[in-house]
Design an enzyme around this catalytic site. Structure first.
Site, PDB file in Angstrom:
ATOM      1  CD1 TRP A 126      40.904  44.011  30.693  1.00 40.75           C
ATOM      2  CD2 TRP A 126      41.612  45.185  28.927  1.00 40.75           C
ATOM      3  NE1 TRP A 126      41.302  45.239  31.147  1.00 40.75           N
ATOM      4  CE2 TRP A 126      41.744  45.987  30.088  1.00 40.75           C
ATOM      5  CE3 TRP A 126      41.997  45.717  27.692  1.00 40.75           C
ATOM      6  CZ2 TRP A 126      42.246  47.286  30.049  1.00 40.75           C
ATOM      7  CZ3 TRP A 126      42.506  47.010  27.649  1.00 40.75           C
ATOM      8  CH2 TRP A 126      42.618  47.777  28.821  1.00 40.75           C
ATOM      9  CB  THR A 181      46.114  49.703  43.549  1.00 37.51           C
ATOM     10  OG1 THR A 181      44.867  49.210  43.072  1.00 37.51           O
ATOM     11  CG2 THR A 181      45.915  51.048  44.191  1.00 37.51           C
ATOM     12  CE1 TYR A 213      38.029  47.797  35.997  1.00 37.21           C
ATOM     13  CE2 TYR A 213      38.168  48.480  33.715  1.00 37.21           C
ATOM     14  CZ  TYR A 213      38.385  47.534  34.690  1.00 37.21           C
ATOM     15  OH  TYR A 213      38.956  46.344  34.360  1.00 37.21           O
ATOM     16  CG  ASP A 261      44.627  44.328  38.562  1.00 37.81           C
ATOM     17  OD1 ASP A 261      44.935  44.533  39.744  1.00 37.81           O
ATOM     18  OD2 ASP A 261      43.545  44.713  38.052  1.00 37.81           O
ATOM     19  CG  ASP A 284      44.817  46.062  43.341  1.00 35.77           C
ATOM     20  OD1 ASP A 284      45.381  45.479  42.385  1.00 35.77           O
ATOM     21  OD2 ASP A 284      43.879  46.855  43.193  1.00 35.77           O
ATOM     22  CG  ASN A 298      37.446  39.200  33.403  1.00 38.47           C
ATOM     23  OD1 ASN A 298      36.970  39.468  34.502  1.00 38.47           O
ATOM     24  ND2 ASN A 298      36.832  38.432  32.522  1.00 38.47           N
ATOM     25  CB  SER A 318      40.803  42.791  37.823  1.00 35.60           C
ATOM     26  OG  SER A 318      42.005  42.727  37.059  1.00 35.60           O
TER      27      SER A 318
END
Length: 428
Positions: free
Chosen positions: A114, A293, A150, A107, A290, A112, A110
């Site tokens: 996780w 998305t 979010y 992505d 992005d 991070n 963003s």
């Protein structure tokens, strides 16, 4: 002599095939995208960006010509991507020793990394792979709590440190979020387990250093560049490729067109203008590339104008009879014009259609897979620029842009003449 020529030709073919390393990936069961799915994703994308806040529109603009970072050397690390009905792209990573495997969404919206914890009891965690630090001999305790919100939902957990392997590249001492609670159901039905953010470090929650930064500092990539090829009509096994350390010229036509990053958080850049059916939608507007998305998102006022131009008014669902006649949306970037045809921004379900375009209360566009699926995209962090080129076999670039079909045919014919000339010169 002919045997020598054939041998040389065979060697060239072998070299061409060995330039980039490909690894097959697997994916969960495919699903059919519906109008309801689109609505759900619109809500998710709006929450994702509105939670962070609108990025200030930068005044600096610029285009970099030449100095293409495409590479022809061998062993560029590639991460093949799986494709789920043209709207979800993810790849495979492993975490820990012995390795624990995860499907992650790469992505660029963003920063991070996780994955779910084995201790997570949220519904969204139940059908996904989870990380267990107690069985990893390379795990290091951090314990700092982290929450990534979010809108009304998000994820929360704690930070841990372990080795992350991305297609053979082992990132040591990578800090990442181990999610113990997914605060809503956004991730229940998705094909990926977690997210690997590839935005700028300034965007990272809790000031965590993103994985790609560590790839660079640990010498795992030759240059601080990565690039995406998203196959809009890919199979369930092959949805494209994420390439680390450069670009693969065999996956696009013509030259890469670069433009400078205007805000080093998201991959944000200037769009000279956007038009639809001859009507100007915006000038000197900001946009974000992005990969997380799947839709194309426009500021709310622009979105209303788009629906008006397309003649669909306030309807969310409309008949598909007029889709073929709908105009190409055009974006002027870096001195070239990039088009998105109606076949890319319309989603059809049976006899009804809906837009793969949404409205969002930001002052920038979000160019997701609807746009990126048409264009090979290079993210050049070293030079703080982004590049676009027409995907092989797609020629939507308009007005003599990055790879107009006429120019390509001339170039291909010239290359053929050059080869023939060399062959004739050899025999003479």
């Amino acid at each position: 002599m002919w045997k020598v020529l054939l041998l040389l030709f065979a060697l060239l073919l072998v070299q061409a095939g060995a330039k980039l390393h490909r690894v097959p990936v697997y994916r969960q069961k495919n699903f059919v995208k519906t109008h309801g799915n689109v609505k759900a994703e619109l809500a998710y994308v709006r929450a994702k960006y509105n939670a962070v806040g609108a990025v200030a529109a930068a005044t600096a603009t610029g285009t970099t010509a030449g100095n293409n970072t495409a590479t022809t050397t061998a062993s560029l690390p590639k991460e093949p991507l799986a494709n789920s009905v043209n709207l979800e792209y993810y790849g495979v990573i492993t975490i820990g020793t012995p390795p624990q495997t995860f499907n992650v969404l790469f992505d660029t919206g963003s920063s991070n990394l996780w994955v779910p914890s084995f201790q997570c009891v949220s519904e969204a965690c139940q059908d996904h792979m989870t990380y267990n630090p107690t069985v990893s001999t390379t795990y290091k305790f951090n314990g700092e709590m982290i929450t990534m919100k979010y809108g009304k939902g998000g994820v929360s957990g704690f930070l841990g440190i372990d080795v992350i392997n991305v297609n053979g590249m082992s990132i040591s001492n990578q800090t990442f979020a181990i999610v113990t609670s997914e605060l809503d159901n956004d991730y229940v039905d998705v094909s990926f387990d977690g997210i690997l953010g590839m935005g700028y470090e300034s965007l990272a929650v809790n000031y965590v250093v993103p994985p790609f930064y560590n790839m660079v500092t640990q010498g795992l990539v030759a240059t601080p560049v990565f690039s995406f090829y998203l196959a809009r009509n890919g199979t369930s096994q092959q949805g494209g490729e994420l390439i680390f350390g450069g670009s693969d010229p065999s996956l696009y036509k013509g030259s890469m067109v670069y433009t400078d990053i205007t805000e080093q958080s998201y991959w944000q850049f200037n769009v000279a203008n956007a038009t639809l059916n001859g009507q100007v939608l915006c000038t000197n507007c900001q946009a974000i590339a992005d990969t997380g998305t799947s839709l194309l998102m426009a500021p709310l006022d622009v979105f209303s104008q788009i629906k008006s131009v397309l003649g669909i008014g306030s309807a969310d669902i409309f008949e598909c009879t007029s889709v073929a006649a709908m105009p190409t949306m055009k974006f002027a970037i870096g001195g070239k014009v990039f088009g998105v045809p109606s076949s890319a921004y319309i989603i059809q379900e049976g006899d009804t259609c809906s837009l793969g375009i949404g409205g969002i209360s930001t002052n920038f566009w979000i160019l997701g897979d609807v746009f990126l699926g048409q264009y090979y995209t290079e993210f050049d962090m070293g030079n703080n620029r982004i590049g676009f080129a027409s995907v092989s076999g797609l020629h939507y670039t308009a007005d003599g842009g990055a790879s107009s079909l006429k120019q390509l045919r001339i170039l291909e014919f010239a290359a053929l003449l050059a080869v023939l000339w060399k062959v004739l010169d050899y025999f003479n």
